[in-house]
Each structure stands twice: as C-alpha cells, then as structure tokens.
Design an enzyme around this catalytic site. Sequence first.
Site, PDB file in Angstrom:
ATOM      1  N   LYS A   1      43.815  60.560 117.335  1.00 10.16           N
ATOM      2  CA  LYS A   1      44.396  61.419 116.292  1.00 10.16           C
ATOM      3  C   LYS A   1      43.350  62.422 115.849  1.00 10.16           C
ATOM      4  CE  LYS A   1      48.227  61.838 113.855  1.00 10.16           C
ATOM      5  NZ  LYS A   1      49.602  61.427 114.206  1.00 10.16           N
TER       6      LYS A   1
ATOM      7  N   GLN B   1      48.182  54.556 116.115  1.00  7.15           N
ATOM      8  CA  GLN B   1      48.686  55.195 117.331  1.00  7.15           C
ATOM      9  C   GLN B   1      48.465  54.307 118.567  1.00  7.15           C
ATOM     10  OE1 GLN B   1      49.646  58.724 116.548  1.00  7.15           O
ATOM     11  NE2 GLN B   1      50.987  58.432 118.297  1.00  7.15           N
TER      12      GLN B   1
ATOM     13  N   ASN C   1      59.653  68.261 110.116  1.00  8.54           N
ATOM     14  CA  ASN C   1      60.176  68.008 111.460  1.00  8.54           C
ATOM     15  C   ASN C   1      60.911  66.669 111.552  1.00  8.54           C
ATOM     16  OD1 ASN C   1      59.302  66.469 114.193  1.00  8.54           O
ATOM     17  ND2 ASN C   1      59.916  68.576 114.632  1.00  8.54           N
TER      18      ASN C   1
ATOM     19  N   THR D   1      61.223  62.714 117.197  1.00 14.05           N
ATOM     20  CA  THR D   1      60.802  61.683 116.241  1.00 14.05           C
ATOM     21  C   THR D   1      61.973  61.294 115.332  1.00 14.05           C
ATOM     22  OG1 THR D   1      58.605  62.668 116.315  1.00 14.05           O
ATOM     23  CG2 THR D   1      59.004  61.030 114.614  1.00 14.05           C
TER      24      THR D   1
ATOM     25  N   GLY E   1      51.496  67.708 117.673  1.00 11.29           N
ATOM     26  CA  GLY E   1      51.672  68.052 116.266  1.00 11.29           C
ATOM     27  C   GLY E   1      51.699  66.839 115.352  1.00 11.29           C
ATOM     28  N   ASP E   2      51.626  67.114 114.082  1.00  8.90           N
ATOM     29  CA  ASP E   2      51.823  66.127 113.005  1.00  8.90           C
ATOM     30  C   ASP E   2      52.048  66.982 111.747  1.00  8.90           C
ATOM     31  OD1 ASP E   2      51.477  63.013 112.518  1.00  8.90           O
ATOM     32  OD2 ASP E   2      50.514  63.967 110.802  1.00  8.90           O
TER      33      ASP E   2
ATOM     34  N   LYS F   1      51.432  51.865 118.537  1.00  5.03           N
ATOM     35  CA  LYS F   1      52.675  52.625 118.702  1.00  5.03           C
ATOM     36  C   LYS F   1      52.819  53.075 120.157  1.00  5.03           C
ATOM     37  CE  LYS F   1      53.123  56.090 115.837  1.00  5.03           C
ATOM     38  NZ  LYS F   1      53.170  57.433 115.217  1.00  5.03           N
TER      39      LYS F   1
HETATM   40  P1  NDP Z   1      55.902  68.364 108.573  1.00  9.61           P
HETATM   41  O1  NDP Z   1      54.646  69.072 108.250  1.00  9.61           O
HETATM   42  O2  NDP Z   1      56.912  68.991 109.419  1.00  9.61           O
HETATM   43  O3  NDP Z   1      56.634  67.922 107.223  1.00  9.61           O
HETATM   44  C1  NDP Z   1      56.014  67.122 106.289  1.00  9.61           C
HETATM   45  C2  NDP Z   1      56.949  66.969 105.102  1.00  9.61           C
HETATM   46  O4  NDP Z   1      56.439  65.974 104.219  1.00  9.61           O
HETATM   47  C3  NDP Z   1      57.027  68.249 104.283  1.00  9.61           C
HETATM   48  O5  NDP Z   1      58.285  68.326 103.709  1.00  9.61           O
HETATM   49  C4  NDP Z   1      55.954  68.048 103.221  1.00  9.61           C
HETATM   50  O6  NDP Z   1      56.179  68.760 102.044  1.00  9.61           O
HETATM   51  C5  NDP Z   1      56.050  66.557 102.984  1.00  9.61           C
HETATM   52  N1  NDP Z   1      54.714  66.077 102.612  1.00  9.61           N
HETATM   53  C6  NDP Z   1      53.605  66.150 103.346  1.00  9.61           C
HETATM   54  N2  NDP Z   1      52.560  65.657 102.700  1.00  9.61           N
HETATM   55  C7  NDP Z   1      53.004  65.287 101.524  1.00  9.61           C
HETATM   56  C8  NDP Z   1      52.389  64.700 100.434  1.00  9.61           C
HETATM   57  N3  NDP Z   1      51.082  64.429 100.388  1.00  9.61           N
HETATM   58  N4  NDP Z   1      53.183  64.414  99.380  1.00  9.61           N
HETATM   59  C9  NDP Z   1      54.489  64.697  99.422  1.00  9.61           C
HETATM   60  N5  NDP Z   1      55.126  65.261 100.441  1.00  9.61           N
HETATM   61  C10 NDP Z   1      54.392  65.547 101.476  1.00  9.61           C
HETATM   62  O7  NDP Z   1      55.427  66.959 109.182  1.00  9.61           O
HETATM   63  P2  NDP Z   1      56.235  65.936 110.092  1.00  9.61           P
HETATM   64  O8  NDP Z   1      57.668  65.913 109.722  1.00  9.61           O
HETATM   65  O9  NDP Z   1      55.848  66.171 111.485  1.00  9.61           O
HETATM   66  O10 NDP Z   1      55.547  64.575 109.660  1.00  9.61           O
HETATM   67  C11 NDP Z   1      56.061  63.745 108.620  1.00  9.61           C
HETATM   68  C12 NDP Z   1      55.534  62.331 108.807  1.00  9.61           C
HETATM   69  O11 NDP Z   1      55.961  61.834 110.080  1.00  9.61           O
HETATM   70  C13 NDP Z   1      54.010  62.186 108.801  1.00  9.61           C
HETATM   71  O12 NDP Z   1      53.673  60.938 108.242  1.00  9.61           O
HETATM   72  C14 NDP Z   1      53.673  62.181 110.290  1.00  9.61           C
HETATM   73  O13 NDP Z   1      52.452  61.531 110.535  1.00  9.61           O
HETATM   74  C15 NDP Z   1      54.841  61.390 110.832  1.00  9.61           C
HETATM   75  N6  NDP Z   1      55.135  61.545 112.251  1.00  9.61           N
HETATM   76  C16 NDP Z   1      55.354  62.769 112.808  1.00  9.61           C
HETATM   77  C17 NDP Z   1      55.665  62.878 114.147  1.00  9.61           C
HETATM   78  C18 NDP Z   1      55.981  64.171 114.787  1.00  9.61           C
HETATM   79  O14 NDP Z   1      56.334  64.151 115.966  1.00  9.61           O
HETATM   80  N7  NDP Z   1      55.912  65.292 114.116  1.00  9.61           N
HETATM   81  C19 NDP Z   1      55.708  61.687 115.009  1.00  9.61           C
HETATM   82  C20 NDP Z   1      55.547  60.447 114.317  1.00  9.61           C
HETATM   83  C21 NDP Z   1      55.251  60.409 112.992  1.00  9.61           C
HETATM   84  P3  NDP Z   1      55.687  70.274 101.885  1.00  9.61           P
HETATM   85  O15 NDP Z   1      56.727  71.109 102.567  1.00  9.61           O
HETATM   86  O16 NDP Z   1      55.603  70.497 100.422  1.00  9.61           O
HETATM   87  O17 NDP Z   1      54.357  70.342 102.549  1.00  9.61           O
HETATM   88  O1  2IT Z   2      52.276  60.192 114.727  1.00  9.03           O
HETATM   89  C1  2IT Z   2      52.688  60.542 115.842  1.00  9.03           C
HETATM   90  O2  2IT Z   2      53.081  59.719 116.673  1.00  9.03           O
HETATM   91  C2  2IT Z   2      52.722  61.972 116.141  1.00  9.03           C
HETATM   92  N1  2IT Z   2      52.396  62.775 115.286  1.00  9.03           N
HETATM   93  C3  2IT Z   2      53.147  62.439 117.497  1.00  9.03           C
HETATM   94  C4  2IT Z   2      52.010  62.329 118.470  1.00  9.03           C
HETATM   95  C5  2IT Z   2      52.250  62.911 119.836  1.00  9.03           C
HETATM   96  O3  2IT Z   2      51.287  62.883 120.616  1.00  9.03           O
HETATM   97  O4  2IT Z   2      53.346  63.378 120.145  1.00  9.03           O
END
Ligand code: NDP
Ligand code: 2IT
Length: 443
Positions: A125, A110, A239, A208, A164-165, A113
């Site tokens: 984080k 982070q 997301n 994102t 969130g994450d 980034k």
């Molecule tokens: P969500 O919780 O909205 O979705 C996560 C998705 O990934 C779900 O479909 C989940 O499946 C799947 N998943 C999670 N863990 C696993 C695992 N161990 N094995 C297989 N599938 C898995 O999270 P986000 O979309 O927010 O985050 C997804 C990725 O993006 C993460 O790496 C996060 O760190 C990164 N990210 C998120 C940001 C944000 O703004 N939200 C910003 C930048 C990066 P299931 O439904 O079965 O749990």
């Molecule tokens: O991994 C990431 O950059 C996030 N989950 C978003 C972090 C944030 O502060 O919006």
Amino acid sequence: MSYVQNVLNGLIAKNQGQSEFIQAATEVLTTIEPCVAANPAYEKAALLERLVEPERQIMFRVPWIDDKGNVQVNRGFRVQFNSAIGPYKGGLRFHPSVNLSIIKFLGFEQIFKNSLTTLPIGGGKGGADFDPKGKSDNEVMRFCQSFMTELYRHIGADTDVPAGDIGVGGREVAYMYGQYKRITGLYEGVLTGKGLTFGGSLVRTEATGYGLVYLVEEMLKAAGDSFEGKTVVISGAGNVAVYAAYKATQLGAKVVSFSDSTGYIYDKDGVDIPYVEDLKFNKRGRLSEYKNHKPSAEYHDGKGVWNIPCDIALPCATQNELNEADAKTLVANGCKAVGEGANMPSTLEAIDVFLKNGVLFAPAKAANAGGVATSALEMSQNSARLSWTFDEVDAKLHGIMVSIYNNMASAAKEYGVEGNFVAGANIAGFLKVAEAMMAQGIV
Ligand code: NDP
Ligand code: 2IT
C-alpha cells in the site's frame, strides 16, 4: 503466554503510536490463534514475527509547485509488506491524514485480502499526505508526476503494482501512468485502474462496490434472505459507495443515504444515485448541495449516518467511521447485516457488538476484495495483451466473491467459530500466505 500474544506484545512495543496498524494486527493475530496453535512449526520459523514486519518501507519527499508559484512539499509512502504469493499489490491513498501507521494497516490487511481473492498477488500500500480537495487539475498533475518521479524506481509490472484508493481515481492513475512511461519507456501494466484506452479493464471502476454487494448477497442468501425490499444505509460518496448503491438498487433494495467528510444526506424515497455520482466525480462538489436538487431530502452536518434506521449497513468511507455506540444504534434499529466496503471501518468494539447480537457481518478483507481482484484481472489482460468484455469480467468478479464467501464461511466452521466471518476471512487468507512463506524458507 501464547506465541500469538508474545508477537502482539512485541509488535505493540516496537510500533508505538501506530494505532491503526496495531488495531489491524490485533484483529488478525487474535482471530488466527487457533490455527497458529495447531501448527507449532510456525513458531519455530518465526512466521508471525516475519509476517508483521514489512519486507520494505519507502518514505520520500514529494516537492511540487502550486498554481500561485509556491513550492509545496508532501510526504510519499510505499510499504511493500509481503510478496509470498505474488508481486506487491495495493492502492495509493492521497489524503491529508495519511501517515506510516495508516499505510501499514492498509498494507497489512491487503496481504490477507489479496490471498482471499485466490489470485497471485502479494500485499502492499502507499500514498501521500496530499489533499486533492480544492486543487486544480494542473496541480494534481504536477503532484502525481513528482510522486511518480520517485516511486517509479520501486515498482514494476512483475514487482509492485499500485492502484487507486481514497483520493486516487482514474485521473490520478492516468497522470502517474503517463509519468512512469515517460521515465522508464515501458508500456506495461504497472498500475491498475487505468483508462480503457490505455490498458484499463472494464468493470474495474465499479468492481469494489459491485463486489461488496455480491458478497453480502451471498451471505444473505445463506441465511435465506436477499436485498429485495431492504433499506440500505451507505456511508461515503466515493468510488466504493456509489457503485455499491447502484448494485444494491439493481437487486431490489432502496439506498437512503450517502455521507462525505462534512455531513450526510437522508433521502427516504431512495437517493438519486446518478446525481450524486455526477456531483462527486465530475463537479467534485459537496453533499450539502443535494438539498438544492431534492428539497424533500435531509442534509445534516457531521457524523450521524448510522442513526438512520436500516436493514443493511454498508460503511464505504474510511477507517474507524463506525464505533461501538454506532453499532448499538444500528442493532437497536433492527439492522440485520453489515458489509464493510471501506478498509477497517468498524472499530474492534463495534465488531464485537455485531457478532454478539447475531448481525451478519462481512469484514472488509472479504467484502471489499472485488476491487483488487479485478485489478488482478486487469494485470492478466495486460500481460496477455488482450481485453475481456464487461460481462466476462463481471462474471469473473461475481465468481470470485462467491468463492470468497464460501472460503471464509467454511474456515470459520472448521475452526469452531461458525458464522464469525472476521475469523473465517482472516484464517482463510492467512493459511495460503503461511504455506507459501513456510515453503520458501527464512526470507
Ligand atoms: P473515494 O476517495 O472515492 O471516496 C471516499 C469517500 O469517503 C468520500 O466521500 C470522502 O468524503 C469520504 N471520506 C474519506 N475520508 C473521510 C474521513 N476521514 N471522514 C469522513 N469521510 C471520509 O475513495 P474510495 O471510495 O475509493 O474508498 C473508500 C474506502 O474504500 C476506503 O476505506 C478505501 O480504502 C476502501 N477501498 C477502496 C477500494 C477501491 O477500489 N477504490 C478497494 C477496496 C477498499 P469527501 O468527499 O468529503 O472526501
Ligand atoms: O484497498 C484496496 O483493496 C484498494 N484500494 C484496491 C487495490 C488495488 O490494487 O486495486
């Protein structure tokens, strides 16, 4: 032995068992080596030793009572990694796999980034090993309230701003915000990703995924290509995945897959994105249900989403979800570009396969920075007590992603690794933080 290698050896010895953190640090330190070698003052100032040691790591007990009246105990984390260029900023992850190594790798990445976004935000984080799956709204609320009852004393609009994450979306941010306000009496922008009625920013939900596609679009454009007519494989169904799918489709691509932690869907005709959005976000269901909705599509249990032939792959689920064998399969199937929506989704070996085979590869720190960048825009709006329109925020997000692409591409070129955006993003992100740390003395 080089300074970088020395620091890396020390880090590995001191953080045994923290495989994700060691992986993330290895990638960054080895790729910034040329610019560290060009600045001997860094070594004198023990800059790298300080950079890899979090400023503060907080671990705490999160007790709560489930719907049956049983007491549950989870472990909470907040790693405040680096505040050289701004208040700590970064998400909270609620997932049973969460441990210190995972939070440290995320916090470390982070830093760079956030630097790449060009906005004034440091790196942090947090999260908990809580599993929101199968929990009632009331259980999630009680957990969030207990989590914030400890976290509130460590955060603030000008010190540390979580978001969130995985497992933390609008519902969880809202519960945590309510508890923070109740304890402190402060109506301030202490969390981002808030609801639109209490200080949230338009576009943060989509940011994102949209940002990922904007950055990949820029990378394709520089290579004389575009999303138009391309087949796109996306992993995850959360997301990031869903909004990346919408934007890629808007730009003329066909998205043929989503995956979750139990399996993946393959819909040759293009996935029904609104159906998946409703299934995952409102019904909190499983992708296996997609076949009932669309019998012509395939559902497979387990991993395997990378076996689907595609032009562009966007891993948007979690760390290390794409390994060397997956990368080889993608290359063999003709995949030309990869954009990392998740954090560290590709293993070091997989990245190597992509770079050696000339695949356009946009690393997570650049490709998924749109989320945190829009969080920083939410912070600005909160401080100024105003709100921008959807189009205003979207235009700023787009501009930020274009400049991230330009910065990582030119840093790669300047340091003799043209086209290696992993090195380019790490170097560009590192240099700003390094300059700020050098200027601020030994702290
Ligand atoms: P969500 O919780 O909205 O979705 C996560 C998705 O990934 C779900 O479909 C989940 O499946 C799947 N998943 C999670 N863990 C696993 C695992 N161990 N094995 C297989 N599938 C898995 O999270 P986000 O979309 O927010 O985050 C997804 C990725 O993006 C993460 O790496 C996060 O760190 C990164 N990210 C998120 C940001 C944000 O703004 N939200 C910003 C930048 C990066 P299931 O439904 O079965 O749990
Ligand atoms: O991994 C990431 O950059 C996030 N989950 C978003 C972090 C944030 O502060 O919006």
